[in-house]
Design a protein around this motif. Structure first.
Motif, PDB file in Angstrom:
ATOM      1  N   SER A   1      44.323  15.953  30.321  1.00 36.62           N
ATOM      2  CA  SER A   1      44.638  15.238  29.092  1.00 36.62           C
ATOM      3  C   SER A   1      44.878  16.303  28.029  1.00 36.62           C
ATOM      4  CB  SER A   1      43.474  14.341  28.691  1.00 36.62           C
ATOM      5  OG  SER A   1      43.651  13.843  27.380  1.00 36.62           O
ATOM      6  N   VAL A   2      46.025  16.238  27.389  1.00 37.11           N
ATOM      7  CA  VAL A   2      46.367  17.205  26.347  1.00 37.11           C
ATOM      8  C   VAL A   2      46.614  16.415  25.071  1.00 37.11           C
ATOM      9  CG1 VAL A   2      47.955  19.021  25.631  1.00 37.11           C
ATOM     10  CG2 VAL A   2      47.422  18.720  28.068  1.00 37.11           C
TER      11      VAL A   2
ATOM     12  N   ALA B   1      41.617  18.603  28.207  1.00 33.27           N
ATOM     13  CA  ALA B   1      40.454  18.214  29.011  1.00 33.27           C
ATOM     14  C   ALA B   1      40.921  18.088  30.457  1.00 33.27           C
ATOM     15  CB  ALA B   1      39.879  16.889  28.533  1.00 33.27           C
ATOM     16  N   ILE B   2      40.094  18.550  31.373  1.00 32.72           N
ATOM     17  CA  ILE B   2      40.402  18.408  32.795  1.00 32.72           C
ATOM     18  C   ILE B   2      39.910  17.045  33.259  1.00 32.72           C
ATOM     19  CG2 ILE B   2      39.979  19.341  35.101  1.00 32.72           C
ATOM     20  CD1 ILE B   2      39.589  22.080  33.714  1.00 32.72           C
ATOM     21  N   LEU B   3      40.732  16.375  34.039  1.00 31.74           N
ATOM     22  CA  LEU B   3      40.393  15.054  34.559  1.00 31.74           C
ATOM     23  C   LEU B   3      40.077  15.150  36.041  1.00 31.74           C
ATOM     24  CD1 LEU B   3      43.261  13.015  32.851  1.00 31.74           C
ATOM     25  CD2 LEU B   3      40.954  13.498  31.979  1.00 31.74           C
ATOM     26  N   ASP B   4      39.054  14.403  36.469  1.00 29.32           N
ATOM     27  CA  ASP B   4      38.695  14.400  37.886  1.00 29.32           C
ATOM     28  C   ASP B   4      39.581  13.425  38.655  1.00 29.32           C
ATOM     29  OD1 ASP B   4      37.705  11.803  37.459  1.00 29.32           O
ATOM     30  OD2 ASP B   4      35.608  12.437  37.510  1.00 29.32           O
TER      31      ASP B   4
ATOM     32  N   GLU C   1      38.705  10.602  34.944  1.00 33.00           N
ATOM     33  CA  GLU C   1      37.681  10.799  33.915  1.00 33.00           C
ATOM     34  C   GLU C   1      37.577  12.280  33.573  1.00 33.00           C
ATOM     35  OE1 GLU C   1      35.944   8.274  32.505  1.00 33.00           O
ATOM     36  OE2 GLU C   1      37.073   6.855  33.728  1.00 33.00           O
ATOM     37  N   ILE C   2      37.186  12.583  32.344  1.00 29.76           N
ATOM     38  CA  ILE C   2      36.991  13.986  31.963  1.00 29.76           C
ATOM     39  C   ILE C   2      35.871  14.574  32.807  1.00 29.76           C
ATOM     40  CG2 ILE C   2      36.262  15.546  30.125  1.00 29.76           C
ATOM     41  CD1 ILE C   2      37.563  13.675  28.121  1.00 29.76           C
ATOM     42  N   THR C   3      36.118  15.757  33.358  1.00 33.61           N
ATOM     43  CA  THR C   3      35.094  16.460  34.131  1.00 33.61           C
ATOM     44  C   THR C   3      34.754  17.778  33.451  1.00 33.61           C
ATOM     45  OG1 THR C   3      34.470  17.360  36.274  1.00 33.61           O
ATOM     46  CG2 THR C   3      36.802  17.536  35.693  1.00 33.61           C
ATOM     47  N   TYR C   4      33.478  18.088  33.489  1.00 33.50           N
ATOM     48  CA  TYR C   4      32.977  19.335  32.912  1.00 33.50           C
ATOM     49  C   TYR C   4      32.442  20.226  34.032  1.00 33.50           C
ATOM     50  CZ  TYR C   4      33.164  16.370  28.789  1.00 33.50           C
ATOM     51  OH  TYR C   4      33.582  15.518  27.802  1.00 33.50           O
ATOM     52  N   ASP C   5      32.905  19.969  35.240  1.00 31.30           N
ATOM     53  CA  ASP C   5      32.312  20.538  36.440  1.00 31.30           C
ATOM     54  C   ASP C   5      33.310  21.348  37.262  1.00 31.30           C
ATOM     55  OD1 ASP C   5      29.896  20.734  37.657  1.00 31.30           O
ATOM     56  OD2 ASP C   5      30.111  18.928  38.866  1.00 31.30           O
ATOM     57  N   THR C   6      34.079  22.230  36.624  1.00 30.21           N
ATOM     58  CA  THR C   6      35.012  23.091  37.362  1.00 30.21           C
ATOM     59  C   THR C   6      34.792  24.532  36.940  1.00 30.21           C
ATOM     60  OG1 THR C   6      36.816  23.109  35.734  1.00 30.21           O
ATOM     61  CG2 THR C   6      36.770  21.244  37.280  1.00 30.21           C
ATOM     62  N   TYR C   7      35.314  25.453  37.734  1.00 30.18           N
ATOM     63  CA  TYR C   7      35.203  26.862  37.373  1.00 30.18           C
ATOM     64  C   TYR C   7      36.055  27.194  36.141  1.00 30.18           C
ATOM     65  CZ  TYR C   7      39.852  27.980  39.189  1.00 30.18           C
ATOM     66  OH  TYR C   7      41.199  28.031  39.382  1.00 30.18           O
ATOM     67  N   ILE C   8      36.992  26.309  35.792  1.00 34.15           N
ATOM     68  CA  ILE C   8      37.893  26.580  34.670  1.00 34.15           C
ATOM     69  C   ILE C   8      37.153  26.463  33.339  1.00 34.15           C
ATOM     70  CG2 ILE C   8      40.021  25.860  33.505  1.00 34.15           C
ATOM     71  CD1 ILE C   8      40.899  24.753  36.314  1.00 34.15           C
TER      72      ILE C   8
ATOM     73  N   LYS D   1      48.268  25.307  35.950  1.00 38.85           N
ATOM     74  CA  LYS D   1      48.359  26.016  37.231  1.00 38.85           C
ATOM     75  C   LYS D   1      46.967  26.192  37.846  1.00 38.85           C
ATOM     76  CE  LYS D   1      52.474  28.543  35.838  1.00 38.85           C
ATOM     77  NZ  LYS D   1      53.012  29.829  35.389  1.00 38.85           N
ATOM     78  N   GLN D   2      45.986  26.487  37.006  1.00 39.51           N
ATOM     79  CA  GLN D   2      44.615  26.621  37.491  1.00 39.51           C
ATOM     80  C   GLN D   2      44.089  25.286  38.024  1.00 39.51           C
ATOM     81  OE1 GLN D   2      42.001  28.469  34.600  1.00 39.51           O
ATOM     82  NE2 GLN D   2      43.612  29.885  33.974  1.00 39.51           N
ATOM     83  N   ILE D   3      44.384  24.213  37.313  1.00 39.67           N
ATOM     84  CA  ILE D   3      43.939  22.892  37.754  1.00 39.67           C
ATOM     85  C   ILE D   3      44.571  22.544  39.098  1.00 39.67           C
ATOM     86  CG2 ILE D   3      43.971  20.417  37.242  1.00 39.67           C
ATOM     87  CD1 ILE D   3      43.939  21.212  34.226  1.00 39.67           C
ATOM     88  N   GLN D   4      45.838  22.880  39.262  1.00 38.62           N
ATOM     89  CA  GLN D   4      46.509  22.609  40.534  1.00 38.62           C
ATOM     90  C   GLN D   4      45.866  23.350  41.695  1.00 38.62           C
ATOM     91  OE1 GLN D   4      50.557  23.658  39.319  1.00 38.62           O
ATOM     92  NE2 GLN D   4      51.150  21.505  39.542  1.00 38.62           N
TER      93      GLN D   4
END
Length: 95
Positions: free
Chosen positions: A40-41, A58-61, A65-72, A90-93
């Motif tokens: 989500s941008v 925000a990264i989405l799972d 839903e927004i996730t706060y659980d990635t190495y990013i 690219k990192q999310i991919q």
């Protein structure tokens, strides 16, 4: 305030939703990637960096839903220029 739109060249097929009238002419984009994750941008009066015409991401799972659980990151990421948003895509991919 008139915000600069996101240039998501190379990610056109991943765009799920785009809105250009969010909270006083703000911007909102949702992307979904083949691995099930997404992003989500936003850029509006309450987003981190809006005062400098910068994006918040925000990264989405896999459930959207927004996730706060990635190495990013373990939070939303604010104050991003366009190229930084694309690099994070690219990192999310790669998750």
């Amino acid at each position: 305030m008139k915000y600069t739109v996101l240039d998501y060249k190379g990610f056109e097929n991943d765009l799920v939703m785009k809105s250009t009238n969010v909270l006083d002419n703000g911007l909102s984009y949702v992307f979904a990637f083949d691995n099930g994750y997404g992003a989500s941008v936003i850029k509006h009066r309450y987003s981190y960096g809006n005062e400098n015409d910068l994006f918040e991401l925000a990264i989405l799972d896999k459930n959207g839903e927004i996730t706060y659980d990635t190495y990013i990151t373990d939070d939303v990421i604010g104050w991003l220029v366009n190229d930084e948003v694309l690099e994070i895509f690219k990192q999310i991919q790669s998750l």
